[in-house]
Design an enzyme around this catalytic site. Sequence first.
Site, short mmCIF file in Angstrom:
data_model
loop_
_atom_site.label_atom_id
_atom_site.label_comp_id
_atom_site.label_asym_id
_atom_site.label_seq_id
_atom_site.Cartn_x
_atom_site.Cartn_y
_atom_site.Cartn_z
CG ASP A 98 -1.48 12.28 -7.32
OD1 ASP A 98 -0.95 12.63 -6.92
OD2 ASP A 98 -1.55 13.01 -8.14
NE ARG A 99 -2.21 17.95 -9.67
CZ ARG A 99 -1.01 19.02 -9.65
NH1 ARG A 99 -1.01 18.35 -7.87
NH2 ARG A 99 -2.11 20.51 -9.58
NE ARG A 102 -3.04 18.05 -4.95
CZ ARG A 102 -2.43 18.12 -3.96
NH1 ARG A 102 -3.48 18.81 -2.69
NH2 ARG A 102 -2.22 17.67 -3.29
CG HIS A 143 6.08 16.00 -9.16
ND1 HIS A 143 6.34 15.51 -8.28
CD2 HIS A 143 4.98 15.33 -9.75
CE1 HIS A 143 5.86 15.05 -7.14
NE2 HIS A 143 4.09 14.87 -8.53
CD1 TRP A 144 3.68 18.74 -6.73
CD2 TRP A 144 2.81 19.90 -6.35
NE1 TRP A 144 2.53 17.57 -6.66
CE2 TRP A 144 2.22 18.50 -5.95
CE3 TRP A 144 2.14 21.22 -5.39
CZ2 TRP A 144 0.83 18.71 -5.33
CZ3 TRP A 144 1.01 21.11 -4.97
CH2 TRP A 144 -0.12 20.27 -4.52
CE1 TYR A 204 1.61 17.99 -9.65
CE2 TYR A 204 0.99 17.49 -12.16
CZ TYR A 204 1.24 17.31 -10.63
OH TYR A 204 1.03 15.97 -9.99
CG HIS A 263 1.37 9.38 -4.02
ND1 HIS A 263 0.40 10.01 -3.54
CD2 HIS A 263 1.77 9.84 -5.82
CE1 HIS A 263 0.02 10.79 -4.22
NE2 HIS A 263 0.37 10.34 -5.57
#
Length: 299
Positions: A98-99, A102, A143-144, A204, A263
């Site tokens: 997830d984050r 990135r 949510h983004w 975000y 996810h």
Amino acid sequence: MTHLPGRRVEISYGLQGSGPPLLLLHGYPQTKRVWDKVAARLAEGFTVVTADLRGYGESSKPAGLPDHSTYSKRAMAQDQVELMRLLGFEHFAVAGHDRGGRVVHRMCLDHSDTVTMAVVLDILPTTEVYESVDRELATAYFHWFFLEQANDLAERLIDSNPDAWIDHVLGLTGGAGSIVLKDVEHYRSIFRDPATVHATCEDYRAAATIDLDHDRADRGNLVACPLLVLWGERGLLAQREDPLAVWRRHAKDVRGSQLPGGHFVVDDCPEAVADQLANFLSGSPDTISPLTPPADVGF
């Protein structure tokens, strides 16, 4: 917890095992705790570092700046590279969900001489997500767009009932899921701190602004090290995209596999995740063979 000289942040981490170094990074709204089962298995052959990203868990939560650079993936990646150097690791493998995935992507671009091998779990590059938004994605990833709103809107609403927010994000409102109750309570307690809520919103906001600027500036700059892509068969990624085909536009050496989860694949099937990472990092043929990228890597 360790202080990073010159960066004005402290990063909370765990360290176990022996062997080649491996850094594991969590996603939203979790902490390094998500890796506990995976790390215990991998520690049999690797020196495993699990770390809280800045803004999450027990790591520092500095206030965001107007340009959101405090929580850019570039800043978050630099934190983790400096942590690993302080622990004595100039070169290491890294995996992120997830984050955290990135952060891994940015780390591979900014620190190509440091990252030896990389793994991303259930993500596509940030530019790919924003440039393919439709109703289905906007609904699933609402949510983004909520968390990036200015004027502290998200902070004020989440702070009014952080437990309900965490339950919703983890998918618990529709069933028990695979995340155990003690971990759920841990994530709830972390988000009862308004500093965490603000910091993670800034994460975000950075993704929608400065991170996109950095990623677009790097178009055509491919991840150089071997990249393993893993995703859950029940997640949106598996329904919408061919993750390997997408990542071939961003990396030179891509392999990967679909796993039996959603996810939150690290929670859903930790044994399978650990096996995939161990095989990939050891060069085992049990991982999918590399896919050669096309000559034209345009977008």
